[in-house]
Design a protein around this motif. Sequence first.
Motif, short mmCIF file in Angstrom:
data_model
loop_
_atom_site.label_atom_id
_atom_site.label_comp_id
_atom_site.label_asym_id
_atom_site.label_seq_id
_atom_site.Cartn_x
_atom_site.Cartn_y
_atom_site.Cartn_z
N ASP A 186 8.12 15.10 -79.48
CA ASP A 186 9.05 15.70 -78.52
C ASP A 186 10.42 15.05 -78.67
O ASP A 186 10.53 13.85 -78.90
CB ASP A 186 8.55 15.51 -77.10
CG ASP A 186 7.24 16.21 -76.83
OD1 ASP A 186 6.51 15.75 -75.95
OD2 ASP A 186 6.97 17.23 -77.51
N ILE A 187 11.47 15.85 -78.50
CA ILE A 187 12.83 15.34 -78.53
C ILE A 187 13.35 15.34 -77.10
O ILE A 187 13.29 16.35 -76.40
CB ILE A 187 13.73 16.21 -79.42
CG1 ILE A 187 13.25 16.16 -80.86
CG2 ILE A 187 15.18 15.75 -79.32
CD1 ILE A 187 14.00 17.10 -81.77
N ASN A 188 13.91 14.22 -76.69
CA ASN A 188 14.46 14.10 -75.35
C ASN A 188 15.89 14.65 -75.38
O ASN A 188 16.80 14.04 -75.95
CB ASN A 188 14.44 12.64 -74.90
CG ASN A 188 14.79 12.50 -73.44
OD1 ASN A 188 15.03 13.49 -72.77
ND2 ASN A 188 14.82 11.28 -72.97
N LEU A 224 21.57 14.40 -74.58
CA LEU A 224 22.44 15.36 -75.25
C LEU A 224 23.12 16.28 -74.24
O LEU A 224 24.32 16.53 -74.32
CB LEU A 224 21.62 16.19 -76.25
CG LEU A 224 22.38 17.32 -76.94
CD1 LEU A 224 23.41 16.75 -77.90
CD2 LEU A 224 21.42 18.24 -77.66
N VAL A 225 22.39 16.77 -73.28
CA VAL A 225 22.95 17.65 -72.25
C VAL A 225 23.97 16.89 -71.41
O VAL A 225 25.04 17.42 -71.08
CB VAL A 225 21.83 18.24 -71.37
CG1 VAL A 225 22.39 18.98 -70.18
CG2 VAL A 225 20.93 19.16 -72.20
N ASP A 226 23.68 15.63 -71.09
CA ASP A 226 24.62 14.83 -70.31
C ASP A 226 25.94 14.65 -71.05
O ASP A 226 27.02 14.81 -70.48
CB ASP A 226 24.02 13.45 -70.00
CG ASP A 226 22.89 13.53 -68.99
OD1 ASP A 226 22.77 14.58 -68.32
OD2 ASP A 226 22.14 12.54 -68.87
N VAL A 227 25.87 14.33 -72.33
CA VAL A 227 27.09 14.14 -73.12
C VAL A 227 27.86 15.46 -73.22
O VAL A 227 29.09 15.48 -73.09
CB VAL A 227 26.74 13.59 -74.52
CG1 VAL A 227 27.94 13.65 -75.44
CG2 VAL A 227 26.22 12.17 -74.40
N MET A 228 27.18 16.56 -73.44
CA MET A 228 27.85 17.86 -73.55
C MET A 228 28.54 18.25 -72.24
O MET A 228 29.65 18.79 -72.25
CB MET A 228 26.87 18.96 -73.97
CG MET A 228 26.43 18.84 -75.38
SD MET A 228 27.87 18.91 -76.45
CE MET A 228 27.19 18.45 -77.97
N LEU A 229 27.92 17.99 -71.12
CA LEU A 229 28.54 18.31 -69.83
C LEU A 229 29.77 17.45 -69.58
O LEU A 229 30.79 17.94 -69.08
CB LEU A 229 27.53 18.15 -68.69
CG LEU A 229 26.45 19.22 -68.62
CD1 LEU A 229 25.43 18.89 -67.54
CD2 LEU A 229 27.06 20.59 -68.38
N VAL A 230 29.71 16.18 -69.96
CA VAL A 230 30.88 15.31 -69.80
C VAL A 230 32.02 15.80 -70.69
O VAL A 230 33.18 15.88 -70.26
CB VAL A 230 30.51 13.85 -70.12
CG1 VAL A 230 31.76 12.99 -70.25
CG2 VAL A 230 29.60 13.29 -69.04
N LEU A 231 31.72 16.17 -71.93
CA LEU A 231 32.76 16.70 -72.83
C LEU A 231 33.34 18.00 -72.30
O LEU A 231 34.54 18.24 -72.39
CB LEU A 231 32.19 16.89 -74.23
CG LEU A 231 31.92 15.62 -75.02
CD1 LEU A 231 31.24 15.94 -76.33
CD2 LEU A 231 33.20 14.86 -75.26
#
Length: 143
Positions: A19-21, A25-32
Amino acid sequence: MAVKLPSQAARGRRAPMADINVTPLVDVMLVLLIIFMVTAPLMTAGVPVNLPDSRAKPLANPAKPVRIAIDARGTVFVDEVEVSDATLPDALAQLVARSGAEPPQVYLRADRELPYSKVVAVMGELSRAGLTKVALVTVAQGQ
């Protein structure tokens, strides 16, 4: 039917995790995304001018228009560079020389509190330099 219990597994070895967590990734994308949403309007800011209202439709964007702004004090800016009244004809002549065969589109932004005579004087210099494709920038009503 045989079942392999964790206690029966080889000690010290773990099964690979497939499994990939994606949470980081979603947190970084939302901050960007938030950073780009905040900084994008700041990148288009130029000389602060209080534009008048108009019912005209927006123009299609040409390749690279020349932006001329006149602020409330009557100071003229050519592509965000302050130009005095005495050096305005020379600056416009340089623009025409750089543009090549066809003169560029000019977007003229003037403060609504500015006397009409100042706008006409700048438009006269534009015409004298051969820059006849002039669009007066306004703000659409209701915005």
